[in-house]
Design an enzyme around this catalytic site. Structure first.
Site, PDB file in Angstrom:
ATOM      1  N   ARG A 142      61.348  66.556 -70.819  1.00 41.05           N
ATOM      2  CA  ARG A 142      60.469  65.502 -70.295  1.00 41.05           C
ATOM      3  C   ARG A 142      59.760  64.584 -71.092  1.00 41.05           C
ATOM      4  O   ARG A 142      58.702  63.939 -70.859  1.00 41.05           O
ATOM      5  CB  ARG A 142      59.920  65.947 -68.924  1.00 41.05           C
ATOM      6  CG  ARG A 142      60.309  66.859 -68.303  1.00 41.05           C
ATOM      7  CD  ARG A 142      61.631  66.116 -67.346  1.00 41.05           C
ATOM      8  NE  ARG A 142      62.361  66.893 -66.598  1.00 41.05           N
ATOM      9  CZ  ARG A 142      63.604  67.567 -66.906  1.00 41.05           C
ATOM     10  NH1 ARG A 142      64.209  67.293 -68.307  1.00 41.05           N
ATOM     11  NH2 ARG A 142      64.362  68.377 -66.288  1.00 41.05           N
ATOM     12  N   SER A 184      58.091  65.110 -59.163  1.00 44.83           N
ATOM     13  CA  SER A 184      57.118  66.277 -59.707  1.00 44.83           C
ATOM     14  C   SER A 184      55.659  65.688 -60.230  1.00 44.83           C
ATOM     15  O   SER A 184      55.905  64.681 -61.126  1.00 44.83           O
ATOM     16  CB  SER A 184      57.805  67.148 -60.772  1.00 44.83           C
ATOM     17  OG  SER A 184      58.722  67.677 -60.653  1.00 44.83           O
ATOM     18  N   GLU A 254      53.257  64.458 -64.890  1.00 45.88           N
ATOM     19  CA  GLU A 254      54.693  63.992 -65.260  1.00 45.88           C
ATOM     20  C   GLU A 254      54.730  62.689 -64.571  1.00 45.88           C
ATOM     21  O   GLU A 254      55.517  61.942 -65.119  1.00 45.88           O
ATOM     22  CB  GLU A 254      55.716  64.937 -64.507  1.00 45.88           C
ATOM     23  CG  GLU A 254      57.019  64.623 -64.951  1.00 45.88           C
ATOM     24  CD  GLU A 254      58.335  65.518 -64.564  1.00 45.88           C
ATOM     25  OE1 GLU A 254      59.247  65.148 -64.123  1.00 45.88           O
ATOM     26  OE2 GLU A 254      58.064  66.996 -65.181  1.00 45.88           O
TER      27      GLU A 254
END
Length: 266
Positions: A142, A184, A254
């Site tokens: 990510r 998320s 995130e």
């Protein structure tokens, strides 16, 4: 430069934000660093003091099979990519139908489901500053170090669309809430899960105002109705504080917080 008014309480997936004037990028030379480039706002928490915003125009919404590669414009929605690959029997993109957003955002954060990531078959990207090959980019879970707005990306072209993978990815997403969220909230720390940590400190289903850490999946910060930016920030701070106190782990966001007071702090 053309602009567009966007109501972020409707446009963003978490349903938070005011109606703001957003510039539309047609010519790459029009981009300057004082703008923040947004996509479809599926992982964004819009604050009350946002930076200047810019969005790619429809010029960058396309998919082409070119020179035995797959070239996709950065404004192309993930659903359109999944449909195109299914129609043309193209492999390796089955997972994107379960990742809301546009191609630029997926590449920028190296989006994916477990080991299936957008960078797996990436060859290169075009940005407002020129072309970057995959090996020019530092990337991981990510994460990428891409600094400039992405205009398009080129991928290895392989055939063999896999319906079984579609079902696998559907099951992976089955535990996620349908209530409005930005996906998320926190990245999973190495060797652990943010949802487990949040639940362990008693914050699963914790609500502030209209915002809540979902009772279905603790790492989803959801808008139960009428949630505002300040509610969301209060929960994020509480989770980071309590998890660090209990486990010595700092939960890194995130979701992207677009507010001049908080950018870079989470």
């Amino acid at each position: 430069m053309k602009t567009k008014k966007i109501d972020f309480s409707k446009f963003s997936s978490i349903h938070i934000g005011d109606t703001l004037e957003v510039s539309l990028l047609e010519d790459p030379s029009d981009f300057t660093p004082d703008y923040y480039l947004i996509g479809s706002c599926n992982n964004i928490l819009m604050g009350t003091q946002p930076p200047k915003l810019m969005k790619l125009s429809k010029k960058y919404d396309y998919i082409k099979i070119q020179d035995n590669t797959l070239k996709i414009g950065a404004a192309t929605p993930s659903g359109k990519i999944a449909s195109f690959c299914k129609k043309h029997n193209i492999a390796n993109f089955e997972f994107v139908s379960h990742l809301p957003g546009t191609l630029g955002g997926l590449v920028y954060m190296n989006a994916g489901l477990k080991e299936y990531e957008i960078f797996n078959k990436l060859i290169s990207i075009s940005t407002t500053k020129g072309v970057l090959n995959k090996n020019d980019i530092d990337f991981g879970y990510r994460f990428t170090d891409i600094k400039d707005p992405i205009l398009d990306a080129t991928f290895t072209l392989e055939y063999g669309f896999d319906e079984e993978k579609v079902e696998l990815f559907k099951k992976m997403r089955s535990n996620q809430p349908s209530t409005p969220s930005a996906g998320s909230c926190f990245k999973n720390p190495q060797g652990d899960y943010a949802g487990r940590l949040i639940e362990s400190v008693g914050l699963k289903a914790k609500r502030v105002g209209g915002m809540e850490f979902s009772s279905k999946h603790a790492n989803f910060l959801v808008n139960c109705g009428g949630g505002i930016f300040e509610d969301a920030i209060a929960l994020i701070k509480e989770a980071q504080k309590n998890v660090f106190k209990e486990f010595g782990i700092f939960l890194e966001c995130e979701i992207i917080i677009l507010d001049k007071r908080y950018m870079g702090d989470f």
